[in-house]
Design a protein around this motif. Structure first.
Motif, PDB file in Angstrom:
ATOM      1  N   VAL A 134       0.877  -1.169   0.000  1.00 14.59           N
ATOM      2  CA  VAL A 134       0.000   0.000   0.000  1.00 14.59           C
ATOM      3  C   VAL A 134       0.909   1.212   0.000  1.00 14.59           C
ATOM      4  CG1 VAL A 134      -1.767   1.307   1.238  1.00 14.59           C
ATOM      5  CG2 VAL A 134      -1.834  -1.202   1.261  1.00 14.59           C
ATOM      6  N   SER A 168      -4.686  -0.119  -1.515  1.00 15.05           N
ATOM      7  CA  SER A 168      -5.448  -0.420  -0.300  1.00 15.05           C
ATOM      8  C   SER A 168      -6.750  -1.140  -0.605  1.00 15.05           C
ATOM      9  CB  SER A 168      -5.729   0.865   0.479  1.00 15.05           C
ATOM     10  OG  SER A 168      -6.567   1.732  -0.263  1.00 15.05           O
ATOM     11  N   SER A 203      -7.494   2.755   5.538  1.00 18.55           N
ATOM     12  CA  SER A 203      -7.918   2.577   4.146  1.00 18.55           C
ATOM     13  C   SER A 203      -8.075   1.098   3.788  1.00 18.55           C
ATOM     14  CB  SER A 203      -6.903   3.236   3.200  1.00 18.55           C
ATOM     15  OG  SER A 203      -5.688   2.501   3.131  1.00 18.55           O
ATOM     16  N   ILE A 204      -7.585   0.204   4.649  1.00 20.57           N
ATOM     17  CA  ILE A 204      -7.741  -1.237   4.452  1.00 20.57           C
ATOM     18  C   ILE A 204      -9.033  -1.650   5.155  1.00 20.57           C
ATOM     19  CG2 ILE A 204      -6.733  -3.504   4.892  1.00 20.57           C
ATOM     20  CD1 ILE A 204      -3.986  -2.138   4.886  1.00 20.57           C
TER      21      ILE A 204
END
Length: 309
Positions: A134, A168, A203-204
């Motif tokens: 990421v 992500s 963001s994951i």
């Protein structure tokens, strides 16, 4: 206790946590959105800063790298015309050489991190947020920069018009990350930059969901005092993304994810307004000038975790 962290503020906070919680009871989830390639080596700056802190090796004056390191290799690379803006010390290079070789031989980043920590005698558990790549990218009027290009090479001077976390949408939490969030007695978000240190983790989707669903109290520590970041571009990046650079903006950024926000005593006037957003507020001195101050802040965060009423 599970701690989400990145950057120098997080490392200072962990320094204090080590004095009040047994390292064997600590799981630390580190940001890898800042990871980069330098001279063909895989560098994980936030993981390494935490790892060196846990091992008692961190150069605390700089806030990064190994204490009393030398830079002979860096100088020689300069003679060969290689870029020198990302300063790698000689002892620090051993970490990156070992990590890169193992990654190239098929090891995961989580397994490499565990091996490095074991070699350094670290009993706390340090996990990367993901084994998948990421990458934090910052959009500026002069082009797109990686985080290290923006933060180190450009010294966070360019105006930021947008931020993306490339990869992500496909990334999965590293093994152990979700369990560490769901089964902790308390989760603490260190006083790290919300946008570029904690943002890549959030963001994951698997990490965000685990944070939302954990029954543990979740405490965030503001990285701002009186509207200013203790160090780095946190205030500027919050503003660039439409968040007020104050504890109010921090509360809005973490809305729906946290139970407590720990803010500095100088920002006490904002406590009632933040509480009306459904977030409990605690006051404490946030400036970690020394180990004693870091320890006091850790104790304040733990006190929030232990309050059930």
């Amino acid at each position: 206790m599970t701690i989400l962290t990145g950057g120098t503020g997080g490392a200072k906070f962990i320094r204090g946590m080590m004095d009040v919680v047994s390292p064997t009871d600590l799981t630390i989830i580190g940001n890898t959105g800042d990871d980069c390639q330098v001279w063909g080596l895989h560098i994980s700056p936030d993981l390494d800063t935490v790892m060196y802190q846990l091992a008692g090796l961190l150069d605390e004056e700089r806030g990064w790298g190994v204490r009393n390191d030398t830079f002979t290799c860096l100088a020689m690379m300069g003679f060969y015309g290689e870029p020198m803006w990302f300063k790698l010390g000689d002892r620090d290079l051993a970490t990156h050489l070992k990590r890169t070789r193992l990654l190239q031989s098929g090891w995961s980043l989580a397994d490499v991190t565990a091996m490095l920590c074991q070699s350094l005698g670290i009993s706390a558990r340090l996990l990367p947020m993901s084994n998948d790549r990421v990458e934090t990218r910052l959009h500026t009027p002069h082009g797109v920069l990686s985080f290290q290009e923006y933060f180190v090479r450009e010294r966070w001077r360019p105006e930021v018009t947008g931020i993306e976390f490339v990869g992500s949408d496909r990334a999965q939490p590293a093994p152990g990350v979700v369990d560490a969030l769901r089964h902790a007695d308390g989760v603490i978000i260190a006083p790290s930059n919300p946008i570029t240190s904690i943002g890549p983790m959030l963001s994951i989707s698997g990490i965000r969901q685990a944070l939302q669903e954990t029954p543990a109290p979740v405490v965030a520590i503001s990285p701002l005092i009186g509207g200013h970041a203790v160090s780095g571009p946190a205030a500027r990046l919050l503003a660039s993304q439409g968040y007020e650079p104050s504890p109010r903006g921090i509360a809005r950024f973490y809305s729906g994810l946290i139970d407590w926000l720990l803010i500095d005593e100088k920002d006490a006037a904002l406590a009632d307004e933040i509480a009306r957003q459904g977030i409990r507020v605690a006051l404490a001195p946030l400036l970690m000038r020394d180990r004693e101050a870091s320890r006091a802040l850790a104790q304040a965060a733990l006190a929030c975790c232990q309050q059930t009423v």
